[in-house]
Scaffold this motif. Structure first.
Motif, short mmCIF file in Angstrom:
data_model
loop_
_atom_site.label_atom_id
_atom_site.label_comp_id
_atom_site.label_asym_id
_atom_site.label_seq_id
_atom_site.Cartn_x
_atom_site.Cartn_y
_atom_site.Cartn_z
N GLY A 1 0.75 -1.12 0.14
CA GLY A 1 -0.12 -0.03 -0.08
C GLY A 1 0.80 1.33 0.03
N ALA A 2 2.09 1.08 0.30
CA ALA A 2 2.80 2.37 0.45
C ALA A 2 4.20 2.02 -0.20
N ALA A 3 4.84 0.99 -0.13
CA ALA A 3 6.16 0.53 -0.63
C ALA A 3 6.07 -0.62 -1.74
N LEU A 4 7.24 -0.77 -2.76
CA LEU A 4 7.39 -1.77 -3.52
C LEU A 4 7.87 -3.04 -2.77
N LEU A 5 7.34 -4.13 -3.01
CA LEU A 5 7.78 -5.36 -2.48
C LEU A 5 8.40 -6.48 -3.64
N ARG A 6 9.48 -7.17 -3.26
CA ARG A 6 9.79 -8.13 -4.13
C ARG A 6 9.65 -9.68 -3.63
N ASP A 7 9.56 -10.43 -4.39
CA ASP A 7 9.30 -12.02 -4.01
C ASP A 7 10.60 -12.73 -3.63
N LEU A 8 10.86 -13.24 -2.32
CA LEU A 8 12.00 -13.66 -2.06
C LEU A 8 12.06 -15.12 -2.56
N ALA A 9 11.01 -15.75 -2.74
CA ALA A 9 10.99 -17.07 -3.46
C ALA A 9 11.57 -17.20 -4.64
N GLU A 10 11.94 -16.03 -5.36
CA GLU A 10 12.77 -16.25 -6.81
C GLU A 10 13.84 -15.18 -6.83
N GLU B 1 9.81 -9.01 0.68
CA GLU B 1 10.60 -7.93 1.38
C GLU B 1 10.13 -6.66 0.66
N ARG B 2 10.44 -5.44 1.34
CA ARG B 2 10.47 -4.06 0.87
C ARG B 2 11.82 -3.99 -0.05
N VAL B 3 11.81 -3.44 -1.17
CA VAL B 3 12.81 -3.43 -2.01
C VAL B 3 14.17 -2.54 -1.57
N VAL B 4 13.52 -1.28 -1.05
CA VAL B 4 14.54 -0.37 -0.61
C VAL B 4 15.27 -0.55 0.67
N ASP B 5 14.53 -1.31 1.65
CA ASP B 5 15.45 -1.52 2.87
C ASP B 5 15.32 -3.07 3.28
N GLY B 6 14.73 -3.99 2.43
CA GLY B 6 14.98 -5.46 2.91
C GLY B 6 13.88 -5.96 3.97
N GLN B 7 13.15 -5.11 4.53
CA GLN B 7 12.03 -5.21 5.46
C GLN B 7 11.07 -6.25 5.11
N ALA B 8 10.96 -7.42 5.86
CA ALA B 8 9.68 -8.30 5.61
C ALA B 8 8.39 -7.68 5.84
N VAL B 9 7.75 -7.81 4.86
CA VAL B 9 6.35 -7.34 4.71
C VAL B 9 5.38 -8.06 4.06
N LEU B 10 4.06 -8.08 4.72
CA LEU B 10 3.13 -8.96 3.94
C LEU B 10 2.23 -7.91 2.87
N PRO B 11 2.17 -8.46 1.65
CA PRO B 11 1.57 -7.58 0.80
C PRO B 11 0.02 -7.56 0.62
N THR B 12 -0.28 -6.50 0.12
CA THR B 12 -1.86 -6.44 -0.07
C THR B 12 -2.29 -6.80 -1.38
N ILE B 13 -1.28 -6.18 -2.55
CA ILE B 13 -1.53 -6.67 -3.88
C ILE B 13 -0.40 -7.28 -4.32
N VAL B 14 -0.36 -8.36 -5.16
CA VAL B 14 0.66 -8.92 -5.83
C VAL B 14 0.23 -8.85 -7.17
N ASP B 15 1.40 -8.20 -8.09
CA ASP B 15 1.29 -8.10 -9.49
C ASP B 15 1.54 -9.47 -10.23
N ASP B 16 0.92 -9.52 -11.50
CA ASP B 16 0.91 -10.73 -12.31
C ASP B 16 1.77 -10.23 -13.76
N HIS B 17 2.49 -9.40 -13.58
CA HIS B 17 3.26 -8.68 -14.77
C HIS B 17 4.07 -9.87 -15.59
N VAL B 18 4.55 -10.61 -14.70
CA VAL B 18 5.65 -11.58 -15.37
C VAL B 18 4.76 -12.53 -16.30
N ARG B 19 3.72 -12.82 -16.15
CA ARG B 19 2.87 -13.73 -16.94
C ARG B 19 2.74 -12.87 -18.46
#
Length: 243
Positions: free
Chosen positions: A98-107, A139-157
């Motif tokens: 809702g405020a920051a960009l997150l990335r998937d640590l699973a990949e 995790e938040r991209v800018v600081d590596g803080q673990a965060v639960l997302p509210t929206i997950v993008d599907d752009h890779v598909r």
């Protein structure tokens, strides 16, 4: 990697803006900020955006749609590229809290496998609803803080990838929203957006409509569905395609 995808310009900024349904000024701002891998123009009205730049613009447009402000996007993109390479924006699964960009640590360092491996089932439903240890961790991209997302993008598909990690083709989300599969692939349509099934250029279909041909006739003559013709006219915009 294939120079067509990373260096050969396919669209002007104005053309990309039309096909992606993004304001032309926004494309210019992203290019000026170094967020797009555009190339120098060889002349007035000449293409400056290779396939990878158009793909990046589509991803950035999605991030803006989440409500992320420009500074957060710029900081996050620079961090992703510094850590995972210049084209990390396309390979990483992204989300927001809702405020920051997150990335998937699973990949971690996701490359070509992030494309084909993240099909429709890897979209929004694969986020916080997954059981412990079964789903992605964010995790938040800018600081590596673990965060639960509210929206997950599907752009890779929307990407198809070559084995070397370069994008083979891009499916344009603006048309997909209207029920048509339109792709950008340097191998077809002289690098212009085409319908995936028939490889007919979208612009040609809209110009036939502007010339007065009935949508039903256009669809029949070019092996398209009525929905595909309607999507072309709706997204590209009849009055703008006439320019």
């Amino acid at each position: 990697m294939d120079s067509q995808r990373f260096a050969e310009p396919l669209l002007t900024a104005g053309q990309a803006a039309l096909h992606l349904a993004i304001p032309r000024t926004t494309i210019g701002e992203w290019a000026a900020a170094g967020l797009l891998h555009s190339v120098a123009s060889t002349g007035r009205f000449q293409p400056t955006m290779p396939l990878v730049a158009v793909a990046e613009a589509q991803v950035l447009h999605g991030l803006r749609g989440w409500g992320l402000h420009g500074l957060e996007i710029r900081r996050a993109v620079r961090r992703l590229r510094a850590e995972f390479g210049p084209f990390a924006l396309l390979a990483q699964r992204l989300a927001t809290d809702g405020a920051a960009l997150l990335r998937d640590l699973a990949e971690p360092g996701a490359g070509p496998g992030a494309g084909p491996g993240a099909g429709p089932g890897a979209g929004p439903g694969a986020g916080p609803g997954a059981g412990p240890g079964a789903g992605p961790r964010w995790e938040r991209v800018v600081d590596g803080q673990a965060v639960l997302p509210t929206i997950v993008d599907d752009h890779v598909r929307y990407f198809e990838w070559e084995p070397d990690g370069s994008p083979r083709r891009l499916t344009l989300r603006s048309y997909a929203r209207h029920g048509a599969e339109v792709i950008l692939d340097p191998r077809y349509g002289y690098g212009q957006p085409v319908f995936a099934r028939t490889k007919v250029r979208v612009l040609d279909v809209v110009r036939l409509f502007l010339a007065g041909e009935a949508r039903e006739d256009i669809a029949y003559d070019h092996g398209l569905s009525q929905a595909e013709v309607d999507a072309a006219v709706r997204v590209l915009g009849a009055e703008r395609a006439a320019a």
